[in-house]
Design an enzyme around this catalytic site. Structure first.
Site, PDB file in Angstrom:
ATOM      1  N   CYS A 284       0.846  -1.177   0.000  1.00 17.25           N
ATOM      2  CA  CYS A 284       0.000   0.000   0.000  1.00 17.25           C
ATOM      3  C   CYS A 284       0.886   1.233   0.000  1.00 17.25           C
ATOM      4  O   CYS A 284       1.357   1.659   1.049  1.00 17.25           O
ATOM      5  CB  CYS A 284      -0.924  -0.005   1.208  1.00 17.25           C
ATOM      6  SG  CYS A 284      -2.153   1.305   1.168  1.00 17.25           S
TER       7      CYS A 284
ATOM      8  N   PHE B  24       5.902  -5.644 -19.332  1.00 18.27           N
ATOM      9  CA  PHE B  24       5.812  -7.037 -19.786  1.00 18.27           C
ATOM     10  C   PHE B  24       7.158  -7.523 -20.322  1.00 18.27           C
ATOM     11  O   PHE B  24       7.237  -8.261 -21.311  1.00 18.27           O
ATOM     12  CB  PHE B  24       4.728  -7.197 -20.860  1.00 18.27           C
ATOM     13  CG  PHE B  24       3.353  -6.775 -20.425  1.00 18.27           C
ATOM     14  CD1 PHE B  24       2.632  -7.545 -19.523  1.00 18.27           C
ATOM     15  CD2 PHE B  24       2.783  -5.604 -20.896  1.00 18.27           C
ATOM     16  CE1 PHE B  24       1.365  -7.152 -19.116  1.00 18.27           C
ATOM     17  CE2 PHE B  24       1.522  -5.209 -20.492  1.00 18.27           C
ATOM     18  CZ  PHE B  24       0.811  -5.980 -19.596  1.00 18.27           C
ATOM     19  N   ALA B  25       8.228  -7.090 -19.662  1.00 12.86           N
ATOM     20  CA  ALA B  25       9.577  -7.441 -20.117  1.00 12.86           C
ATOM     21  C   ALA B  25       9.950  -8.811 -19.571  1.00 12.86           C
ATOM     22  O   ALA B  25      10.414  -8.947 -18.437  1.00 12.86           O
ATOM     23  CB  ALA B  25      10.574  -6.388 -19.659  1.00 12.86           C
ATOM     24  N   ARG B  26       9.759  -9.825 -20.361  1.00 11.30           N
ATOM     25  CA  ARG B  26      10.106 -11.184 -19.963  1.00 11.30           C
ATOM     26  C   ARG B  26      10.140 -12.056 -21.211  1.00 11.30           C
ATOM     27  O   ARG B  26       9.481 -11.771 -22.208  1.00 11.30           O
ATOM     28  CB  ARG B  26       9.113 -11.739 -18.937  1.00 11.30           C
ATOM     29  CG  ARG B  26       7.666 -11.647 -19.340  1.00 11.30           C
ATOM     30  CD  ARG B  26       6.748 -12.169 -18.237  1.00 11.30           C
ATOM     31  NE  ARG B  26       5.355 -12.153 -18.630  1.00 11.30           N
ATOM     32  CZ  ARG B  26       4.501 -11.195 -18.323  1.00 11.30           C
ATOM     33  NH1 ARG B  26       4.904 -10.149 -17.631  1.00 11.30           N
ATOM     34  NH2 ARG B  26       3.236 -11.273 -18.707  1.00 11.30           N
ATOM     35  N   GLY B  27      10.936 -13.115 -21.135  1.00 12.02           N
ATOM     36  CA  GLY B  27      11.026 -14.040 -22.253  1.00 12.02           C
ATOM     37  C   GLY B  27      11.579 -13.421 -23.517  1.00 12.02           C
ATOM     38  O   GLY B  27      11.249 -13.851 -24.625  1.00 12.02           O
TER      39      GLY B  27
END
Length: 271
Positions: free
Chosen positions: A108, A248-251
């Site tokens: 929070c 979404f920075a992955r793979g």
């Protein structure tokens, strides 16, 4: 206090139950006190607390530079930990004029503020920074961060924030049960090491929310990279502050949003 504890339990499955011992992350109340008064009490992992306290003070605008701290100590109490600051006279006066309470649970970041204006405070611009990052470094950033997460390796239950410098990879990282706390720890660690946040990108294991953009902007960092999504409001703030957001920075992939000019994408429509 230690950040990881072993705890017995029962693993229950189709074939019945078996005794297990799990490594669990600890969380404790950490009071951040300035000139004898508590400004905030946050639930946090009891590790790197000097980094956390100084990062919080910087990202919340309590101080502008480390030399405005006249003394600092971490004091352990029976029910938690106190990070105790004595500030220079000018910062003491500024703090007295804007004192607020921020007591809240993990996750929070805006608990306890007393006006809507504080939730949408003006941010410093990071638009003038000239740093550039190759798309391959952005695409690999969150995977690289996993190699700097020993508490997560033990518990699978904490967030991390890392600092990526172009051509060098992740040069520093901090972990905490709270994503905001992990970022504050990183900001504090960078400041104490004399590393300019404008020289690289902050990498997060979490989503990018308003308070994460606010803290990064206060630190002077021009690029945020995250494994998860940004909120729409966070993107509006990042756009206004001149901050690049890669989510979404992955793979090996990522989505690029505000101020894409800092990232070498290879795509003519965003270069």
């Amino acid at each position: 206090m230690i950040p990881v504890l072993s705890h017995p339990g029962l693993a229950v499955g189709r074939d019945g139950a078996r005794a297990v011992t799990r490594s669990l992350p600890e969380e404790v109340p950490v009071a951040l006190s300035f000139d004898g008064e508590t400004l905030a009490v946050m639930m946090a992992s009891p590790a790197d607390l000097t980094d956390f306290a100084h990062g919080f003070a910087l990202s919340e605008g309590v101080i502008e530079t480390l030399d405005q701290v006249e003394s600092f100590e971490v004091v352990t109490h029976p029910n938690g930990i106190e990070a105790r600051f004595t500030l220079s006279d000018d910062r003491s006066e500024a703090l007295a004029a804007r004192r607020r309470r921020m007591t809240g649970p993990v996750g929070c970041g805006l608990c306890g503020i007393d006006s809507l204006d504080q939730a949408v405070r003006d941010l410093p611009s990071v638009a003038d920074t000239t740093m550039r990052i190759a798309r391959a470094e952005i695409a690999a950033a969150t995977d690289a961060l996993t190699h700097h997460q020993p508490i997560h390796d033990q518990t699978r239950a904490v967030h991390a924030a890392g600092f990526l410098r172009p051509g060098e990879g992740i040069v520093m990282a901090r972990e905490d049960v709270g994503r905001h706390n992990a970022l504050d720890k990183l900001i504090g660690a960078l400041a104490q090491a004399g590393i300019e946040a404008a020289s690289g990108a902050i990498v997060l294991t979490s989503r990018i929310s308003v308070e994460m953009v606010q803290k990064a902007a206060m630190a002077g960092c021009p690029v945020l990279i995250a494994a998860s999504a940004p909120t729409a409001h966070a993107l509006r703030l990042a756009e206004g502050a001149g901050m690049t957001v890669a989510a979404f920075a992955r793979g090996g992939r990522f989505d690029l949003y505000s101020h894409p000019q800092r990232i070498e994408t290879g795509a003519s429509d965003v270069a």
